[in-house]
Enzyme design. Structure first.
Site, PDB file in Angstrom:
ATOM      1  N   LYS A   1       0.742  -1.290   0.001  1.00 29.24           N
ATOM      2  CA  LYS A   1       0.057  -0.039  -0.064  1.00 29.24           C
ATOM      3  C   LYS A   1       0.944   1.120  -0.046  1.00 29.24           C
ATOM      4  CE  LYS A   1      -2.210  -0.905   3.514  1.00 29.24           C
ATOM      5  NZ  LYS A   1      -1.744  -1.980   4.215  1.00 29.24           N
TER       6      LYS A   1
ATOM      7  N   ARG B   1      -9.874   2.696   9.798  1.00 28.49           N
ATOM      8  CA  ARG B   1      -9.588   1.384  10.187  1.00 28.49           C
ATOM      9  C   ARG B   1     -11.168   0.631  10.591  1.00 28.49           C
ATOM     10  NH1 ARG B   1      -4.367  -0.396  10.095  1.00 28.49           N
ATOM     11  NH2 ARG B   1      -2.507   1.285   9.973  1.00 28.49           N
TER      12      ARG B   1
ATOM     13  N   ARG C   1      11.392 -10.603   4.365  1.00 23.40           N
ATOM     14  CA  ARG C   1      11.657  -9.434   4.632  1.00 23.40           C
ATOM     15  C   ARG C   1      12.255  -9.503   6.163  1.00 23.40           C
ATOM     16  NH1 ARG C   1       7.481  -4.517   4.359  1.00 23.40           N
ATOM     17  NH2 ARG C   1       6.886  -5.522   6.424  1.00 23.40           N
TER      18      ARG C   1
ATOM     19  N   ARG D   1      13.992  -8.472  11.728  1.00 26.88           N
ATOM     20  CA  ARG D   1      12.669  -8.344  12.607  1.00 26.88           C
ATOM     21  C   ARG D   1      12.122  -9.385  13.363  1.00 26.88           C
ATOM     22  NH1 ARG D   1       9.029  -3.926   9.207  1.00 26.88           N
ATOM     23  NH2 ARG D   1       7.507  -4.510  10.775  1.00 26.88           N
TER      24      ARG D   1
ATOM     25  N   ARG E   1      -1.757 -10.675  12.223  1.00 29.48           N
ATOM     26  CA  ARG E   1      -2.099  -9.546  11.768  1.00 29.48           C
ATOM     27  C   ARG E   1      -3.176  -9.500  10.439  1.00 29.48           C
ATOM     28  NH1 ARG E   1       3.985  -8.067  11.347  1.00 29.48           N
ATOM     29  NH2 ARG E   1       3.318  -6.927   9.376  1.00 29.48           N
TER      30      ARG E   1
END
Length: 206
Positions: free
Chosen positions: A28, A103, A142, A148, A159
């Site tokens: 996005k 949201r 990623r 991360r 998520r």
């Protein structure tokens, strides 16, 4: 209703008051920046709005920080006021691309009220559709590259579940209004950009 073929010979400006939605990892942010540049409108993310208000120590920023420092969610009322303030700025008068807001259903109502006050309305809601398994694979890779620890398969799938729970009702609302434009988010970055501009009736960037 005017069809794309009919609009080619009339002065029909491209949609310029937009939302972009899609699950984590759909790209996005990348697409928002590209579409905003192509249409010469600001890309507005709630993250950017928060950072600008907090760093500028605005009244809303100080209030938001008081919640964030305690590890609490910033109330909708504060977020709504920040968005209202941002959309009232001069650069957003000719259009905008919102990323990350609304949201929740109450935020949809709040955005409706803001736009009504501004004498405006949404032109389109851009929905990036992706394959969940492919997105999980992409984000896990990623996360490994960037070190991360939060980008594990379990947290990413959670998520995605939260996104589905929170966003599906919003999409339904905008679908009923005839605003949703669906685009395959699994294509290449350039192909997705071209598809988004196409559904908006905007000329592709050269």
């Amino acid at each position: 209703m005017t069809t794309p073929a009919q609009s080619s010979h009339v002065d029909a400006p491209a949609a310029r008051r937009l939302l972009i939605v899609g699950p984590p990892g759909a790209g996005k942010g990348t697409q928002a920046a590209r579409i905003a540049e192509a249409l010469d409108i600001p890309a507005i993310s709630t993250g950017d709005i928060f950072r600008a208000n907090v760093s500028g120590q605005t009244e809303l920023g100080v209030l938001a920080k008081s919640y964030m420092d305690k590890g609490e969610y910033v109330p909708d009322s504060v977020t709504n006021d920040m968005v209202r303030s941002r959309l009232a700025e001069d650069d957003a008068h000719g259009g905008f691309l919102l990323d990350g807001y609304p949201r929740t259903l109450p935020q949809v109502d709040a955005l409706d009220a803001v736009l009504t006050d501004l004498g405006a309305s949404l032109d389109a809601v851009l929905l990036l559709e992706v394959d969940n398994d492919a997105v999980v694979e992409r984000l896990v890779a990623r996360g490994a590259e960037q070190g991360r620890s939060d980008d594990t398969e379990e947290t990413i799938r959670r998520r995605l579940e939260v996104y589905a729970e929170q966003t599906a009702p919003l999409i339904d609302v905008y679908e009923q209004r005839g605003l949703v434009r669906r685009v395959d988010g699994m294509a290449s970055i350039d192909e997705v950009t071209a598809s988004l501009l196409d559904v908006l009736g905007a000329p592709a960037s050269r």
